[in-house]
Design an enzyme around this catalytic site. Structure first.
Site, PDB file in Angstrom:
ATOM      1  N   TYR A 313       0.837  -1.200   0.000  1.00  0.00           N
ATOM      2  CA  TYR A 313       0.000   0.000   0.000  1.00  0.00           C
ATOM      3  C   TYR A 313       0.875   1.254   0.000  1.00  0.00           C
ATOM      4  CZ  TYR A 313       1.067   0.315   5.005  1.00  0.00           C
ATOM      5  OH  TYR A 313       1.726   0.408   6.215  1.00  0.00           O
ATOM      6  N   SER A 326       8.094   3.168  15.255  1.00  0.00           N
ATOM      7  CA  SER A 326       7.673   1.983  14.508  1.00  0.00           C
ATOM      8  C   SER A 326       6.461   2.283  13.628  1.00  0.00           C
ATOM      9  CB  SER A 326       7.374   0.823  15.465  1.00  0.00           C
ATOM     10  OG  SER A 326       6.378   1.172  16.408  1.00  0.00           O
ATOM     11  N   GLY A 327       6.256   3.557  13.311  1.00  0.00           N
ATOM     12  CA  GLY A 327       5.229   3.923  12.350  1.00  0.00           C
ATOM     13  C   GLY A 327       3.847   4.159  12.914  1.00  0.00           C
ATOM     14  N   HIS A 331      -4.007   9.643  13.468  1.00  0.00           N
ATOM     15  CA  HIS A 331      -4.199  10.345  12.206  1.00  0.00           C
ATOM     16  C   HIS A 331      -5.611  10.196  11.662  1.00  0.00           C
ATOM     17  CE1 HIS A 331      -4.253   6.754   9.627  1.00  0.00           C
ATOM     18  NE2 HIS A 331      -3.163   6.315  10.241  1.00  0.00           N
ATOM     19  N   CYS A 349      -1.676   2.099  13.568  1.00  0.00           N
ATOM     20  CA  CYS A 349      -2.004   3.487  13.921  1.00  0.00           C
ATOM     21  C   CYS A 349      -3.363   3.568  14.598  1.00  0.00           C
ATOM     22  CB  CYS A 349      -2.004   4.359  12.670  1.00  0.00           C
ATOM     23  SG  CYS A 349      -0.377   4.554  11.928  1.00  0.00           S
ATOM     24  N   ASN A 351      -6.481   5.116  13.884  1.00  0.00           N
ATOM     25  CA  ASN A 351      -7.332   5.794  12.901  1.00  0.00           C
ATOM     26  C   ASN A 351      -8.394   6.610  13.623  1.00  0.00           C
ATOM     27  OD1 ASN A 351      -7.510   3.288  10.225  1.00  0.00           O
ATOM     28  ND2 ASN A 351      -5.790   4.365  11.108  1.00  0.00           N
TER      29      ASN A 351
END
Length: 408
Positions: A313, A326-327, A331, A349, A351
């Site tokens: 992706y 680690s990302g 968001h 994450c 979301n």
């Protein structure tokens, strides 16, 4: 103590005789004694380094001592500017801070005996030049920045630090409201200060970091050549909590809830070396920075973005606030609004609804604690700024001086 400049006569005579002796050039290494034998009631003053010394050690500073009386005045200057120092309680000695390498200093001192006899002495010397210079390459937070109550002070040097104890002694943190913290050396070039576990900075106050590095010896002929100061401000207390089980995020400002929304956390299902990399990490994160937009791709897991079959992706994500290395981000994600508050479908994450994410992006400081619970994947202490994941005792042992610091 190496030989210094000594004086033991009346004020006017001492200054005159010293000037004459200094011009002769014959006693640079052994110091100069002025008239002490002629008046036993006059105090003797010794300055170390001695007059004319051309290679004085910067780390040793200046030491002025008096016998047969007490020091009344000591002045050490560099290009006319005074150098910090401290007088002993009995006023028989004075010691300066470390000195700038390759610089010329002037010293003057006066002392008085119990009988009222005065002695004055002057001295000039030059410090050893630094073959290698130690300097600060970077400091977080930025100058004048308003930050969260969990914000660490991250100091990066331009070269490896050999004598960590000497350098750490030169580091000071002062805040208007007292805090207990400690330094931790993560490498030879970086040291980090944070407050005690469970005790963040108190909100709405100034903080000053000072590195009094000038003259500090950190290795063989390696010296700090200048001091450094960074001022910033702690803002309101922002505490964010989120649960991957209840799928809810709660925001508090100065202890009061101000906002809450449903989130979708990491779905799990990709295990690498025993770690499910698609799970959100549980622990005390700190907000680290903002990106609008953030470009997120599958390359972090070794999958090309166009390899859709294996989960590839590439997405352009608005209003992203980073919380780990680690990302993980808090968001905006319009495509998963249906799952937010109900189901975990992300790669790790949090979301959030677009409106809530945009508000949070504008509202958050760097250094705001984000406490996530509910996931079986723990947060490593060095995954981003997650330093509160290390126990306090272990953190303090990471100090070269093995000590805590009070910032008041």
């Amino acid at each position: 103590m190496s030989a210094g400049v000594k004086a033991g006569a009346g004020v006017a005579g001492a200054v005159l005789l010293l000037a004459t002796a200094a011009c002769s050039g014959g006693e640079k290494d052994d110091g100069v004694t002025v008239g002490g034998k002629n008046d036993a009631a006059a105090p003797q003053v010794t300055i170390d380094p001695g007059n004319g010394n051309g290679k004085a050690r910067p780390e040793a500073g200046v030491v002025v001592t008096a016998t047969g009386g007490k020091l009344e005045q000591v002045s050490v200057t560099l290009k006319g500017k005074p150098v910090d120092g401290a007088m002993s309680a009995d006023k028989t000695s004075w010691r300066s801070r470390t000195l700038r390498p390759g610089a010329q200093y002037a010293v003057s001192a006066t002392a008085k005996s119990p009988q009222g006899k005065a002695t004055a002495v002057n001295s000039k010397f030059t410090t050893l030049k630094a073959a290698n210079e130690l300097d600060i390459a970077d400091v977080s937070p930025n100058g004048g920045e308003k930050v969260g109550v969990g914000m660490p002070i991250i100091v990066t040097f331009n070269r490896p630090v050999g004598d960590r104890k000497a350098v750490e002694r030169a580091l000071e943190v002062k805040s208007a409201k007292a805090a207990t913290g400690a330094w931790f050396w993560v490498s030879d070039t970086q040291v980090i200060f944070r407050t005690k576990n469970g005790e963040y900075w108190q909100p709405n106050q100034p903080v000053t970091f000072t590195a009094k590095l000038s003259g500090v010896k950190s290795g063989k002929r390696t010296y700090g050549v200048s001091d450094y100061t960074r001022r910033f401000r702690i803002g309101d207390s922002h505490i964010i909590t989120a649960s991957t089980k209840t799928h809810r995020l709660v925001v508090k400002k100065n202890g009061r809830k101000v906002k809450s929304w449903g989130i979708s956390a990491g779905r799990g299902g990709r295990v690498v070396n025993g770690v499910d990399t698609f799970l959100t990490t549980s622990g005390i994160h700190l907000t680290m920075g903002k990106e609008n937009p953030a470009i997120m791709t599958s390359e972090w897991m070794g999958v090309k973005p166009d390899d859709k079959k294996n989960g590839g992706y590439k997405e352009v994500i608005p209003h992203a606030v980073r919380i780990s290395n680690s990302g993980e981000y808090i968001h905006s994600m319009a495509a998963t609004v249906w799952a937010q508050g109900h189901q975990n479908v992300s790669h790790g994450c949090l979301n959030s609804p677009p409106a809530a994410a945009q508000w949070f992006y504008s509202w958050a400081y760097r250094g705001d604690p984000v406490i996530i619970t509910g996931s079986k994947r723990g947060l490593a202490w060095n995954n981003g700024w997650s330093f509160y994941e290390m126990s306090w005792n272990k953190w303090v042992r990471g100090s070269a001086l093995d000590r805590t610091v009070t910032t008041a």
